[in-house]
Design an enzyme around this catalytic site. Structure first.
Site, PDB file in Angstrom:
ATOM      1  N   ASN A 209       0.801  -1.224   0.000  1.00 39.78           N
ATOM      2  CA  ASN A 209       0.000   0.000   0.000  1.00 39.78           C
ATOM      3  C   ASN A 209       0.833   1.274   0.000  1.00 39.78           C
ATOM      4  O   ASN A 209       0.282   2.373   0.067  1.00 39.78           O
ATOM      5  CB  ASN A 209      -0.944   0.015   1.209  1.00 39.78           C
ATOM      6  N   LYS A 210       2.146   1.158  -0.097  1.00 48.20           N
ATOM      7  CA  LYS A 210       2.992   2.335  -0.033  1.00 48.20           C
ATOM      8  C   LYS A 210       3.178   2.984  -1.404  1.00 48.20           C
ATOM      9  O   LYS A 210       2.906   2.389  -2.441  1.00 48.20           O
ATOM     10  CB  LYS A 210       4.358   1.965   0.562  1.00 48.20           C
ATOM     11  N   ILE A 211       3.689   4.205  -1.394  1.00 42.19           N
ATOM     12  CA  ILE A 211       3.899   4.941  -2.647  1.00 42.19           C
ATOM     13  C   ILE A 211       4.888   4.201  -3.545  1.00 42.19           C
ATOM     14  O   ILE A 211       4.679   4.065  -4.752  1.00 42.19           O
ATOM     15  CB  ILE A 211       4.389   6.371  -2.348  1.00 42.19           C
TER      16      ILE A 211
END
Length: 396
Positions: A209-211
């Site tokens: 879910n991270k950039i």
């Protein structure tokens, strides 16, 4: 005798109902386009394990991005924090201080090592560790002869904590700082320094879910090459430099696989564009919701630039006309994921006996905060739908 036919035999059946639209998620992975080529090159070269040229290239790219002199790619952000606690000398009975408002992984490895967490309240505007409160608590701890082994501030939702003030408070007493910058890749602080730069160590995450995502993985970074070399040895089962397996202590299997490193390497090139897009998403939410009574957003300090990993809306029920849970359920019914802000750790059953300093600000943010879909792949139309649904919940 004729074979019985189903009632619809020979009839023209209607088209099946259109499947429901896929849910709009908080922060789904967003491929940059070069991942498959990177993975193919790595696998064709025969590399799968956490060794070889690809993890090393990913570490070099992370060092360039963060400005850190040494970077160790790890199996997860939690693994990076665990290694940091280990090399900073955390032992059973030591205290580890962290902000009340964060994800459990910030302190879980230290607790599993036998340390005692102490949770400090956050500032009302930026939601990160309160440096003034920290300074006061360190002075009290020094008087009672029990300083923390490590202080772990958090760059919450991609917004940098006031790291310079935190480090200055800790330096007075010789307490090292490890910054949990798991969600802050691409964020900057004073002087344009990357998130985490200035702490003794910084930990990052490349969860799905991270950039920047590798589908998993993390990194431990810092400017102390000897400290990172020690972490690297521990990440490889603490093997000594002998032709046979020699161990003076025990370690972990914490290296990042070559395949995941290849994905992360391809993702990293898109970081500036991803940060710009997340900031645009945040700005659209502000423009679309800020006129509603009882709403608010995290305030960005003049000395920093958040990556806006997640946009969090604050809802004051009385003027707004509904509480956070009503809005969350309305979005859920429409196939839109949202989530309450982090429940403060001092309110978690697992830490019911942990010492704390303050906590009212963090508790209020939890009661009012709702994380909204913030993915870089989200369309403007999808975001407009989220905004319209939230507006429909407000008192007319």
């Amino acid at each position: 005798m004729a074979t019985p036919q189903p009632a619809h035999a020979g009839a023209i059946l209607p088209f099946p109902a259109r499947p429901p639209a896929p849910p709009l998620l908080l922060s789904p992975p967003h491929l940059a386009g070069g991942e498959l080529d990177r993975v193919r090159e790595t696998m064709e070269a025969g590399w799968l394990a956490p060794a070889g040229p690809t993890p090393a290239a990913f570490e070099d790219a992370l060092a360039t991005t963060t400005g850190m002199q040494s970077v160790l790619a790890t199996a997860s952000g939690t693994a990076a924090l665990h290694l940091g606690y280990r090399v900073l000398g955390v032992a059973p009975g030591d205290e580890v201080w962290a902000p009340a408002m964060t994800f459990v992984a910030s302190v879980a490895p230290a607790v599993q090592m036998g340390a005692i967490p102490r949770f400090l309240d956050v500032v009302e505007t930026g939601w990160t560790m309160d440096p003034g409160l920290l300074a006061e608590e360190l002075s009290k701890a020094a008087r009672r002869g029990r300083l923390p082994r490590v202080v772990v501030p958090v760059d919450l939702y991609g917004q940098c904590c006031d790291l310079d003030a935190i480090v200055a408070a800790c330096d007075r007493w010789g307490v090292p700082v490890m910054c949990d910058s798991a969600a802050a890749m691409g964020a900057t602080q004073r002087g344009g320094r990357h998130a985490g730069r200035g702490a003794r160590l910084a930990a990052y995450s490349f969860n799905g879910n991270k950039i920047v995502t590798a589908g998993g993985g993390g990194a431990l970074a810092g400017d102390d090459a000897a400290l990172l070399a020690r972490a690297r040895q521990l990440a490889g089962q603490a093997k000594e430099a002998w032709p046979h397996y020699e161990h003076e202590t025990t370690g972990y299997t914490y290296g990042l696989s070559s395949v995941l490193a290849a994905v992360g390497l391809a993702q990293l090139s898109a970081l500036p564009a991803r940060v710009a897009r997340r900031r645009d998403v945040f700005a659209r939410y502000v423009a679309g919701l800020a006129d509603l009574p009882g709403t608010g957003f995290i305030a960005e300090p003049a000395w920093g630039r958040a990556n806006r990993w997640l946009t969090v809306l604050l809802i004051d029920p009385a003027p707004f006309g509904a509480d956070r849970e009503v809005v969350r359920r309305v979005l859920q019914a429409a196939g839109i994921e949202s989530r309450p802000a982090w429940k403060p750790l001092h309110l978690q059953p697992a830490f019911r006996d942990a010492p704390q300093a303050g906590g009212a600000t963090a508790a209020a943010l939890f009661e009012r905060g709702l994380c909204l879909p913030s993915g870089t792949g989200m369309s403007d139309a999808d975001q407009a739908r989220v905004i319209d649904l939230i507006r429909s919940c407000a008192r007319n």
